[in-house]
Design a protein around this motif. Structure first.
Motif, PDB file in Angstrom:
ATOM      1  N   ALA A  64       0.832  -1.205   0.000  1.00 20.35           N
ATOM      2  CA  ALA A  64       0.000   0.000   0.000  1.00 20.35           C
ATOM      3  C   ALA A  64       0.863   1.250   0.000  1.00 20.35           C
ATOM      4  CB  ALA A  64      -0.919  -0.006   1.209  1.00 20.35           C
ATOM      5  N   LYS A  65       0.348   2.291  -0.575  1.00 20.14           N
ATOM      6  CA  LYS A  65       1.015   3.601  -0.600  1.00 20.14           C
ATOM      7  C   LYS A  65       0.400   4.494   0.468  1.00 20.14           C
ATOM      8  CE  LYS A  65       3.068   2.603  -4.578  1.00 20.14           C
ATOM      9  NZ  LYS A  65       4.295   1.906  -4.523  1.00 20.14           N
ATOM     10  N   TRP A  66       1.049   5.618   0.752  1.00 15.02           N
ATOM     11  CA  TRP A  66       0.588   6.522   1.815  1.00 15.02           C
ATOM     12  C   TRP A  66      -0.842   6.997   1.567  1.00 15.02           C
ATOM     13  CZ3 TRP A  66      -1.089  11.404   0.860  1.00 15.02           C
ATOM     14  CH2 TRP A  66      -0.732  11.975  -0.366  1.00 15.02           C
ATOM     15  N   HIS A  67      -1.169   7.285   0.311  1.00 11.97           N
ATOM     16  CA  HIS A  67      -2.507   7.809   0.008  1.00 11.97           C
ATOM     17  C   HIS A  67      -3.576   6.726   0.176  1.00 11.97           C
ATOM     18  CE1 HIS A  67      -1.916   5.960  -3.973  1.00 11.97           C
ATOM     19  NE2 HIS A  67      -0.718   6.521  -3.940  1.00 11.97           N
ATOM     20  N   GLY A  68      -3.204   5.478  -0.072  1.00 13.39           N
ATOM     21  CA  GLY A  68      -4.135   4.378   0.167  1.00 13.39           C
ATOM     22  C   GLY A  68      -4.390   4.197   1.659  1.00 13.39           C
ATOM     23  N   LYS A  69      -3.337   4.375   2.448  1.00 13.11           N
ATOM     24  CA  LYS A  69      -3.481   4.280   3.907  1.00 13.11           C
ATOM     25  C   LYS A  69      -4.341   5.423   4.434  1.00 13.11           C
ATOM     26  CE  LYS A  69       0.798   1.770   4.537  1.00 13.11           C
ATOM     27  NZ  LYS A  69       2.113   1.711   5.147  1.00 13.11           N
ATOM     28  N   LEU A  70      -4.139   6.627   3.879  1.00 12.98           N
ATOM     29  CA  LEU A  70      -4.952   7.779   4.282  1.00 12.98           C
ATOM     30  C   LEU A  70      -6.427   7.538   3.933  1.00 12.98           C
ATOM     31  CD1 LEU A  70      -5.302  10.683   5.322  1.00 12.98           C
ATOM     32  CD2 LEU A  70      -4.741  11.477   3.005  1.00 12.98           C
ATOM     33  N   SER A  71      -6.670   7.018   2.748  1.00 15.02           N
ATOM     34  CA  SER A  71      -8.032   6.714   2.326  1.00 15.02           C
ATOM     35  C   SER A  71      -8.672   5.686   3.255  1.00 15.02           C
ATOM     36  CB  SER A  71      -8.008   6.185   0.874  1.00 15.02           C
ATOM     37  OG  SER A  71      -9.280   5.773   0.470  1.00 15.02           O
ATOM     38  N   THR A  72      -7.914   4.657   3.606  1.00 13.98           N
ATOM     39  CA  THR A  72      -8.415   3.630   4.521  1.00 13.98           C
ATOM     40  C   THR A  72      -8.705   4.212   5.898  1.00 13.98           C
ATOM     41  OG1 THR A  72      -7.246   1.874   3.336  1.00 13.98           O
ATOM     42  CG2 THR A  72      -7.856   1.417   5.635  1.00 13.98           C
ATOM     43  N   LEU A  73      -7.809   5.049   6.391  1.00 13.41           N
ATOM     44  CA  LEU A  73      -8.004   5.689   7.695  1.00 13.41           C
ATOM     45  C   LEU A  73      -9.267   6.547   7.704  1.00 13.41           C
ATOM     46  CD1 LEU A  73      -7.000   6.423  10.572  1.00 13.41           C
ATOM     47  CD2 LEU A  73      -5.741   8.301   9.498  1.00 13.41           C
ATOM     48  N   MET A  74      -9.452   7.326   6.658  1.00 12.42           N
ATOM     49  CA  MET A  74     -10.655   8.168   6.574  1.00 12.42           C
ATOM     50  C   MET A  74     -11.908   7.321   6.498  1.00 12.42           C
ATOM     51  SD  MET A  74     -10.057  11.681   4.544  1.00 12.42           S
ATOM     52  CE  MET A  74     -11.734  12.065   4.918  1.00 12.42           C
ATOM     53  N   LEU A  75     -11.864   6.270   5.695  1.00  9.75           N
ATOM     54  CA  LEU A  75     -13.030   5.416   5.534  1.00  9.75           C
ATOM     55  C   LEU A  75     -13.399   4.740   6.852  1.00  9.75           C
ATOM     56  CD1 LEU A  75     -15.177   4.338   3.682  1.00  9.75           C
ATOM     57  CD2 LEU A  75     -13.589   2.578   2.932  1.00  9.75           C
ATOM     58  N   TYR A  76     -12.392   4.175   7.540  1.00  9.17           N
ATOM     59  CA  TYR A  76     -12.663   3.561   8.843  1.00  9.17           C
ATOM     60  C   TYR A  76     -13.220   4.593   9.823  1.00  9.17           C
ATOM     61  CZ  TYR A  76     -11.026  -1.258   8.482  1.00  9.17           C
ATOM     62  OH  TYR A  76     -10.917  -2.591   8.176  1.00  9.17           O
ATOM     63  N   SER A  77     -12.653   5.777   9.840  1.00 10.27           N
ATOM     64  CA  SER A  77     -13.123   6.828  10.752  1.00 10.27           C
ATOM     65  C   SER A  77     -14.585   7.170  10.483  1.00 10.27           C
ATOM     66  CB  SER A  77     -12.261   8.081  10.619  1.00 10.27           C
ATOM     67  OG  SER A  77     -10.928   7.806  10.967  1.00 10.27           O
ATOM     68  N   VAL A  78     -14.919   7.361   9.217  1.00  6.06           N
ATOM     69  CA  VAL A  78     -16.301   7.699   8.849  1.00  6.06           C
ATOM     70  C   VAL A  78     -17.249   6.558   9.206  1.00  6.06           C
ATOM     71  CG1 VAL A  78     -17.825   8.090   6.857  1.00  6.06           C
ATOM     72  CG2 VAL A  78     -15.733   9.428   7.113  1.00  6.06           C
ATOM     73  N   MET A  79     -16.820   5.335   8.960  1.00  5.22           N
ATOM     74  CA  MET A  79     -17.679   4.197   9.290  1.00  5.22           C
ATOM     75  C   MET A  79     -17.896   4.106  10.800  1.00  5.22           C
ATOM     76  SD  MET A  79     -16.587   1.198   6.549  1.00  5.22           S
ATOM     77  CE  MET A  79     -15.034   0.877   7.355  1.00  5.22           C
TER      78      MET A  79
END
Length: 189
Positions: A126-141
């Protein structure tokens, strides 16, 4: 030699944690949809997110990154995300957009990833932007699972921000793909 053994290992702590995350999916769904215990569902989702962070840290820290883990970890992430978004669509119709975007993103990344693996015989992480996207998605969920009375405007803003970050990540991944294709143009498929 040890690095090669680790790369091809199947049973590692990070891989066990990824399997654990897969096993949590039906538990989270049961508590969210089956018994409407949103606190337990939210706690299970947090545990899933934390084990995602821990498995990555353990893999890097103890040099137990494996090719199986490079596939298993994102599969556990995406299945968790899709399952939870599917549940959230019941109460928050705007999640349909995020759910659809995630399906498109993952389908494109699976196709491009297959092509890259076929060309260079390596699985990239994974790249940094993929990790950021995952973090945001988990946070929103997590916010939507636990905060049942979230104001509609805030809910919409959080989902839109996540859509923007996820789209940005997809664009960067596709850019990486095309750069890899350019670099390996002379390699036969």
């Amino acid at each position: 030699m040890i690095e090669e053994e680790t790369k091809s290992a199947v049973i590692t702590i990070p891989n066990i944690l990824s399997v654990f995350r897969l096993l949590l999916i039906p538990v989270i769904i049961y508590y969210y949809v089956g018994v409407a215990d949103y606190v337990v569902a939210g706690v299970m989702l947090i545990i899933s997110g934390v084990t995602d962070l821990v498995d990555g840290w353990v893999a890097r820290r103890f040099k137990s990154v494996s090719d199986v883990g490079k596939v298993l970890d994102p599969v556990a992430d995406k299945l968790t995300q899709l399952a939870i978004l599917f549940c959230l669509m019941i109460d928050y119709p705007i999640m349909v957009i995020l759910f659809g975007l995630l399906i498109v993103k993952e389908a494109l990344l699976a196709i491009t990833g297959f092509i890259v693996v076929h060309r260079i015989r390596d699985v990239s992480g994974a790249k940094w932007h993929g990790k950021l996207s995952t973090l945001m998605l988990y946070s929103v969920m997590i916010i939507h699972v636990l905060w049942r009375a979230i104001p509609a405007g805030l809910s919409t803003a959080l989902v839109i921000a996540t859509i923007v970050v996820t789209t940005f990540s997809l664009i960067l991944y596709l850019n990486d793909f095309f750069e890899t294709i350019k670099r390996t143009r002379n390699v036969e498929l």
